[in-house]
Design a protein around this motif. Structure first.
Motif, PDB file in Angstrom:
ATOM      1  N   LEU A 118      -8.294  19.031 -33.157  1.00  0.00           N
ATOM      2  CA  LEU A 118      -9.714  19.355 -33.085  1.00  0.00           C
ATOM      3  C   LEU A 118     -10.317  19.199 -34.475  1.00  0.00           C
ATOM      4  CD1 LEU A 118     -12.254  20.426 -31.699  1.00  0.00           C
ATOM      5  CD2 LEU A 118     -11.426  22.754 -32.156  1.00  0.00           C
ATOM      6  N   VAL A 119     -11.220  18.225 -34.612  1.00  0.00           N
ATOM      7  CA  VAL A 119     -11.928  18.024 -35.877  1.00  0.00           C
ATOM      8  C   VAL A 119     -13.211  18.842 -35.826  1.00  0.00           C
ATOM      9  CG1 VAL A 119     -13.045  16.343 -37.378  1.00  0.00           C
ATOM     10  CG2 VAL A 119     -10.950  15.719 -36.150  1.00  0.00           C
ATOM     11  N   LEU A 120     -13.339  19.758 -36.779  1.00  0.00           N
ATOM     12  CA  LEU A 120     -14.447  20.716 -36.791  1.00  0.00           C
ATOM     13  C   LEU A 120     -15.336  20.431 -37.997  1.00  0.00           C
ATOM     14  CD1 LEU A 120     -15.549  23.355 -35.448  1.00  0.00           C
ATOM     15  CD2 LEU A 120     -14.066  24.614 -37.009  1.00  0.00           C
ATOM     16  N   SER A 121     -16.579  20.040 -37.759  1.00  0.00           N
ATOM     17  CA  SER A 121     -17.476  19.784 -38.884  1.00  0.00           C
ATOM     18  C   SER A 121     -18.012  21.098 -39.443  1.00  0.00           C
ATOM     19  CB  SER A 121     -18.619  18.853 -38.473  1.00  0.00           C
ATOM     20  OG  SER A 121     -19.476  19.466 -37.532  1.00  0.00           O
ATOM     21  N   GLN A 122     -18.641  21.025 -40.592  1.00  0.00           N
ATOM     22  CA  GLN A 122     -19.033  22.217 -41.348  1.00  0.00           C
ATOM     23  C   GLN A 122     -20.176  22.981 -40.678  1.00  0.00           C
ATOM     24  OE1 GLN A 122     -19.164  21.864 -45.750  1.00  0.00           O
ATOM     25  NE2 GLN A 122     -21.258  22.571 -45.565  1.00  0.00           N
ATOM     26  N   ILE A 123     -20.184  24.291 -40.889  1.00  0.00           N
ATOM     27  CA  ILE A 123     -21.269  25.129 -40.402  1.00  0.00           C
ATOM     28  C   ILE A 123     -22.559  24.794 -41.159  1.00  0.00           C
ATOM     29  CG2 ILE A 123     -19.753  27.023 -39.725  1.00  0.00           C
ATOM     30  CD1 ILE A 123     -20.561  28.439 -42.343  1.00  0.00           C
ATOM     31  N   ARG A 124     -23.689  25.187 -40.578  1.00  0.00           N
ATOM     32  CA  ARG A 124     -24.969  25.035 -41.276  1.00  0.00           C
ATOM     33  C   ARG A 124     -25.050  26.043 -42.410  1.00  0.00           C
ATOM     34  NH1 ARG A 124     -29.867  24.779 -37.028  1.00  0.00           N
ATOM     35  NH2 ARG A 124     -30.944  24.078 -38.912  1.00  0.00           N
ATOM     36  N   LEU A 125     -25.577  25.611 -43.537  1.00  0.00           N
ATOM     37  CA  LEU A 125     -25.680  26.467 -44.707  1.00  0.00           C
ATOM     38  C   LEU A 125     -27.131  26.870 -44.946  1.00  0.00           C
ATOM     39  CD1 LEU A 125     -23.310  24.461 -47.083  1.00  0.00           C
ATOM     40  CD2 LEU A 125     -22.726  26.320 -45.525  1.00  0.00           C
ATOM     41  N   ARG A 136     -28.613  16.413 -45.836  1.00  0.00           N
ATOM     42  CA  ARG A 136     -28.300  15.013 -45.514  1.00  0.00           C
ATOM     43  C   ARG A 136     -26.813  14.720 -45.677  1.00  0.00           C
ATOM     44  NH1 ARG A 136     -33.481  12.127 -48.558  1.00  0.00           N
ATOM     45  NH2 ARG A 136     -35.040  12.666 -46.954  1.00  0.00           N
ATOM     46  N   GLN A 137     -26.191  15.337 -46.679  1.00  0.00           N
ATOM     47  CA  GLN A 137     -24.756  15.128 -46.879  1.00  0.00           C
ATOM     48  C   GLN A 137     -23.956  15.686 -45.713  1.00  0.00           C
ATOM     49  OE1 GLN A 137     -22.253  15.497 -50.769  1.00  0.00           O
ATOM     50  NE2 GLN A 137     -22.314  17.550 -49.875  1.00  0.00           N
ATOM     51  N   ARG A 141     -21.600  13.507 -43.123  1.00  0.00           N
ATOM     52  CA  ARG A 141     -20.182  13.810 -42.894  1.00  0.00           C
ATOM     53  C   ARG A 141     -19.917  14.130 -41.422  1.00  0.00           C
ATOM     54  NH1 ARG A 141     -18.631  17.693 -48.068  1.00  0.00           N
ATOM     55  NH2 ARG A 141     -18.900  16.106 -49.686  1.00  0.00           N
ATOM     56  N   LYS A 142     -20.835  14.864 -40.828  1.00  0.00           N
ATOM     57  CA  LYS A 142     -20.683  15.173 -39.401  1.00  0.00           C
ATOM     58  C   LYS A 142     -20.630  13.892 -38.582  1.00  0.00           C
ATOM     59  CE  LYS A 142     -24.231  16.156 -36.935  1.00  0.00           C
ATOM     60  NZ  LYS A 142     -25.453  16.792 -36.388  1.00  0.00           N
ATOM     61  N   GLN A 143     -21.538  12.968 -38.869  1.00  0.00           N
ATOM     62  CA  GLN A 143     -21.578  11.704 -38.125  1.00  0.00           C
ATOM     63  C   GLN A 143     -20.285  10.924 -38.310  1.00  0.00           C
ATOM     64  OE1 GLN A 143     -24.938   9.227 -39.053  1.00  0.00           O
ATOM     65  NE2 GLN A 143     -24.300   7.584 -37.682  1.00  0.00           N
ATOM     66  N   HIS A 159      -6.214  12.891 -26.945  1.00  0.00           N
ATOM     67  CA  HIS A 159      -5.881  14.245 -27.369  1.00  0.00           C
ATOM     68  C   HIS A 159      -6.583  14.652 -28.667  1.00  0.00           C
ATOM     69  CE1 HIS A 159      -2.859  14.179 -24.239  1.00  0.00           C
ATOM     70  NE2 HIS A 159      -2.318  13.091 -24.770  1.00  0.00           N
ATOM     71  N   ILE A 160      -7.558  13.867 -29.093  1.00  0.00           N
ATOM     72  CA  ILE A 160      -8.309  14.228 -30.286  1.00  0.00           C
ATOM     73  C   ILE A 160      -9.739  14.568 -29.885  1.00  0.00           C
ATOM     74  CG2 ILE A 160      -8.931  11.825 -30.852  1.00  0.00           C
ATOM     75  CD1 ILE A 160      -8.561  12.708 -33.847  1.00  0.00           C
ATOM     76  N   HIS A 161     -10.285  15.605 -30.505  1.00  0.00           N
ATOM     77  CA  HIS A 161     -11.578  16.142 -30.075  1.00  0.00           C
ATOM     78  C   HIS A 161     -12.434  16.479 -31.299  1.00  0.00           C
ATOM     79  CE1 HIS A 161      -9.708  16.708 -26.082  1.00  0.00           C
ATOM     80  NE2 HIS A 161      -8.648  17.053 -26.799  1.00  0.00           N
ATOM     81  N   PHE A 162     -13.746  16.581 -31.061  1.00  0.00           N
ATOM     82  CA  PHE A 162     -14.693  16.908 -32.123  1.00  0.00           C
ATOM     83  C   PHE A 162     -15.568  18.070 -31.683  1.00  0.00           C
ATOM     84  CE2 PHE A 162     -19.017  16.530 -33.836  1.00  0.00           C
ATOM     85  CZ  PHE A 162     -18.751  16.616 -35.200  1.00  0.00           C
ATOM     86  N   PHE A 163     -15.851  18.991 -32.637  1.00  0.00           N
ATOM     87  CA  PHE A 163     -16.798  20.082 -32.375  1.00  0.00           C
ATOM     88  C   PHE A 163     -17.823  20.089 -33.486  1.00  0.00           C
ATOM     89  CE2 PHE A 163     -18.670  24.194 -32.103  1.00  0.00           C
ATOM     90  CZ  PHE A 163     -18.567  24.564 -30.763  1.00  0.00           C
ATOM     91  N   ASN A 164     -19.083  20.093 -33.096  1.00  0.00           N
ATOM     92  CA  ASN A 164     -20.185  20.085 -34.044  1.00  0.00           C
ATOM     93  C   ASN A 164     -20.324  21.469 -34.679  1.00  0.00           C
ATOM     94  OD1 ASN A 164     -22.554  19.857 -35.465  1.00  0.00           O
ATOM     95  ND2 ASN A 164     -23.810  19.242 -33.716  1.00  0.00           N
TER      96      ASN A 164
END
Length: 208
Positions: A118-125, A136-137, A141-143, A159-164
Motif C-alpha cells: 500500500l503506497v500512502l501519499s502524504q497528509i495535507r499540511l 504543488r510539491q 508527488r501524489k500524482q 497486489h499493489i494499491h494507492f491511498f490518497n
C-alpha cells in the motif's frame, strides 16, 4: 506496587495473534508517532488494536528516504501480510522519490511477489494554505505515486494499491496537527479510521 482494577475485571494471558503474519509500516516521524501524547496513539499502534495481527512500526524521524540498503533489510523481515510505504514526507525532492519508490517496490517484490503493498501519499499540511510551493510539491508527488501504482497494476501486479493521503485527516485537517505537520492524537485517530476499511480488505485472508 498496587494496581486498581474493577471488581469484575480479570487478568489473563495474551491470547496471541490470529496469524504469524505481520504488517510492516515504513515511514517518517509521522509513522514513528513523533507528537502523539503517548506511544499507543501513533497511527500504527491504533491500527494494531483494530486488527489481531502484529504491526511493526518502521518509522524513522527525518531519515526514511527509501534507501535501497534499508529496503533490502525490510525485505528480510519474515512473514509479512502487508507493506505500507509512507515515507514521502522525508524525501528531499520529487526527483528523489522518483528514484527510490520504484526501486523499493522492485526489491521487495523480488522477495515477496504477492504480498500486498500500500503506497500512502502524504497528509495535507496546514502550511499549504500559505505556501503554494509546498502544496504543488505534494500534489506532484501524489500524482507520481498514483501513476506508479497504476502502471504496475497494468503491468500485471494486482497486489499493489494507492491511498490518497490528503483524505486521511478530513476537511478539518488544520485542526489535526500540533505544528501544522505532525498529527495530534486527533489526527492519528482520523488516520487510523480512514485506513481501517482498506486494511480490512487487504488483510481479509488472515482475519477469517
Amino acid at each position: 506496587m498496587w494496581i486498581r482494577i474493577e471488581p469484575s475485571a480479570s487478568v489473563a494471558h495474551f491470547p496471541g495473534f490470529v496469524s504469524d503474519k505481520r504488517v510492516l509500516i515504513y515511514g517518517t516521524s509521522i509513522t514513528h508517532g513523533a507528537c502523539a501524547s503517548r506511544p499507543g496513539m501513533a497511527y500504527p499502534n491504533i491500527l494494531s488494536r483494530m486488527f489481531p495481527l502484529e504491526f511493526v512500526n518502521l518509522g524513522f524521524s527525518g531519515n526514511a528516504q527509501g534507501e535501497p540498503e534499508l529496503t533490502q533489510i525490510i525485505s528480510e523481515i519474515p512473514d509479512p501480510a502487508l507493506l505500507i510505504l509512507d515515507y514521502e514526507g522525508n524525501t528531499p525532492s520529487t526527483e528523489r522519490l522518483r528514484e527510490t519508490l520504484p526501486e523499493f517496490i522492485r526489491i521487495f517484490r523480488s522477495r515477496y511477489a504477492e504480498v500486498p503493498i500500500l503506497v500512502l501519499s502524504q497528509i495535507r499540511l496546514a502550511k499549504e494554505a500559505f505556501d503554494v510551493h509546498m502544496f504543488r510539491q505534494r500534489e506532484e508527488r501524489k500524482q507520481f505515486q498514483q501513476e506508479t501504482v497504476e502502471r504496475l497494476r497494468q503491468s500485471g501486479d494486482p497486489h499493489i494499491h494507492f491511498f490518497n493521503g490528503e483524505e486521511l485527516l478530513g476537511l478539518e485537517y488544520g485542526e489535526c496537527t500540533v505544528d501544522g505537520i505532525h498529527p495530534s492524537d486527533l489526527g492519528y485517530k482520523r488516520m487510523s479510521e480512514a485506513l481501517k476499511p482498506l486494511l480490512e480488505n487487504l488483510l481479509r485472508p488472515y482475519l477469517n
